[in-house]
Write a protein that holds these residues in place. Sequence first.
Motif, PDB file in Angstrom:
ATOM      1  N   ASP A   2       0.831  -1.204   0.000  1.00 41.34           N
ATOM      2  CA  ASP A   2       0.000   0.000   0.000  1.00 41.34           C
ATOM      3  C   ASP A   2       0.867   1.254   0.000  1.00 41.34           C
ATOM      4  O   ASP A   2       2.034   1.225   0.391  1.00 41.34           O
ATOM      5  CB  ASP A   2      -0.893   0.035   1.253  1.00 41.34           C
ATOM      6  N   ALA A   3       0.241   2.352  -0.424  1.00 46.88           N
ATOM      7  CA  ALA A   3       0.917   3.642  -0.364  1.00 46.88           C
ATOM      8  C   ALA A   3       1.131   4.041   1.093  1.00 46.88           C
ATOM      9  O   ALA A   3       0.365   3.628   1.964  1.00 46.88           O
ATOM     10  CB  ALA A   3       0.068   4.689  -1.079  1.00 46.88           C
ATOM     11  N   PRO A   4       2.168   4.840   1.380  1.00 47.06           N
ATOM     12  CA  PRO A   4       2.375   5.306   2.761  1.00 47.06           C
ATOM     13  C   PRO A   4       1.147   6.080   3.250  1.00 47.06           C
ATOM     14  O   PRO A   4       0.480   6.753   2.479  1.00 47.06           O
ATOM     15  CB  PRO A   4       3.596   6.232   2.643  1.00 47.06           C
ATOM     16  N   PHE A   7       1.827  11.273   2.931  1.00 43.55           N
ATOM     17  CA  PHE A   7       2.559  11.485   1.673  1.00 43.55           C
ATOM     18  C   PHE A   7       4.043  11.740   1.960  1.00 43.55           C
ATOM     19  O   PHE A   7       4.395  12.523   2.852  1.00 43.55           O
ATOM     20  CB  PHE A   7       1.964  12.674   0.898  1.00 43.55           C
ATOM     21  N   THR A   8       4.907  11.062   1.208  1.00 42.50           N
ATOM     22  CA  THR A   8       6.356  11.154   1.427  1.00 42.50           C
ATOM     23  C   THR A   8       6.835  12.600   1.257  1.00 42.50           C
ATOM     24  O   THR A   8       6.723  13.179   0.177  1.00 42.50           O
ATOM     25  CB  THR A   8       7.125  10.249   0.435  1.00 42.50           C
ATOM     26  N   LYS A 173       1.904  16.566  -3.082  1.00 43.54           N
ATOM     27  CA  LYS A 173       1.039  15.767  -2.213  1.00 43.54           C
ATOM     28  C   LYS A 173      -0.434  15.853  -2.590  1.00 43.54           C
ATOM     29  O   LYS A 173      -1.236  15.007  -2.195  1.00 43.54           O
ATOM     30  CB  LYS A 173       1.226  16.198  -0.755  1.00 43.54           C
ATOM     31  N   THR A 204      -0.200   5.395  -6.824  1.00 38.41           N
ATOM     32  CA  THR A 204      -0.161   5.945  -5.466  1.00 38.41           C
ATOM     33  C   THR A 204       1.155   5.636  -4.738  1.00 38.41           C
ATOM     34  O   THR A 204       1.431   6.224  -3.694  1.00 38.41           O
ATOM     35  CB  THR A 204      -1.337   5.436  -4.604  1.00 38.41           C
ATOM     36  N   TYR A 205       1.950   4.694  -5.281  1.00 35.67           N
ATOM     37  CA  TYR A 205       3.237   4.412  -4.646  1.00 35.67           C
ATOM     38  C   TYR A 205       4.194   3.744  -5.639  1.00 35.67           C
ATOM     39  O   TYR A 205       3.780   3.195  -6.662  1.00 35.67           O
ATOM     40  CB  TYR A 205       3.069   3.466  -3.438  1.00 35.67           C
ATOM     41  N   SER A 214       5.459   7.729  -1.829  1.00 33.19           N
ATOM     42  CA  SER A 214       4.127   8.131  -2.290  1.00 33.19           C
ATOM     43  C   SER A 214       4.153   8.706  -3.700  1.00 33.19           C
ATOM     44  O   SER A 214       5.150   9.285  -4.134  1.00 33.19           O
ATOM     45  CB  SER A 214       3.567   9.237  -1.385  1.00 33.19           C
ATOM     46  N   CYS A 215       3.002   8.587  -4.370  1.00 29.41           N
ATOM     47  CA  CYS A 215       2.772   9.282  -5.639  1.00 29.41           C
ATOM     48  C   CYS A 215       1.373   9.868  -5.624  1.00 29.41           C
ATOM     49  O   CYS A 215       0.463   9.290  -5.035  1.00 29.41           O
ATOM     50  CB  CYS A 215       2.887   8.331  -6.822  1.00 29.41           C
TER      51      CYS A 215
END
Length: 267
Positions: A2-4, A7-8, A173, A204-205, A214-215
């Motif tokens: 999963d995505a973080p 957001f990174t 983000k 999304t990641y 994250s994306c």
Amino acid sequence: MDAPAIFTEAEVYQQSFDPREYLKEYYTWTDSQGQPNTFLMQNLRTLFKMFSLDGLRGDTLTDVGCGPTIYQLLSACERFEEIIALDYTDQNRRELEKWLKNEAGAFDWMPVVKYVCELEGDREKWAEKEEKLRKKVKQVLKCDVTKANPTDPVSLPPADCVLSTLCLEGACKDLATFRSALRNIGALVKPGGHLVMVTALRETYYAFNKQVFSCLYLERNTVEEAVEGAGFDVKFSEVQPYLSGDIRTDCEAVLSLVARRRPSSTR
């Protein structure tokens, strides 16, 4: 995967993004089973196609969010005389400079360069192309696309072309930040100049080396509308599916786009 949950942030990239591991994971020409890197090949073909378009040439090109890579400049360096490469993280810029200075231990881009030379009609000119690119990259600078002047405190003269590949979706983000970042990098382009983008869609990641980044989830129309809103007219736009079954990312497609900045500065 999963995505973080959060957001990174940019500082996470500065502290923990490992360019060597990233290059090994995503830019090695063949995997351990000898399978070709189809994603990279697809992007190289698309970049070759875009930089073959009429009018896409000039004196200066600025590469925004270059990361530690050079693949995105291999076709571009045939159409522009001077290149400035920009990236947020110190370690990415160091890794890029290692290759530019031909230092020991630099990443081996030779198979990638050979492939682009093959697209151009002469696979044997790879060493010549490497030398040409090394000479044409004049500066490697820090940038932050969320700033009104991404290279602050340095002010760059507007370029004939700004290139940005697989960057903004990892740096923004939310959509408001994405639209603002496009206006910021768009201001680096001369009126009448071009913006060339390669953007991951519905992602999304992405992950490598046991780290997940994250994306921003983007659709084609969202990107095109944001580009238009930044003062550009889209001249070329193409979507290609991303290879299915890649557990390193949930990216579904890749958008390649060329846009021309309107002569008037009104947005």
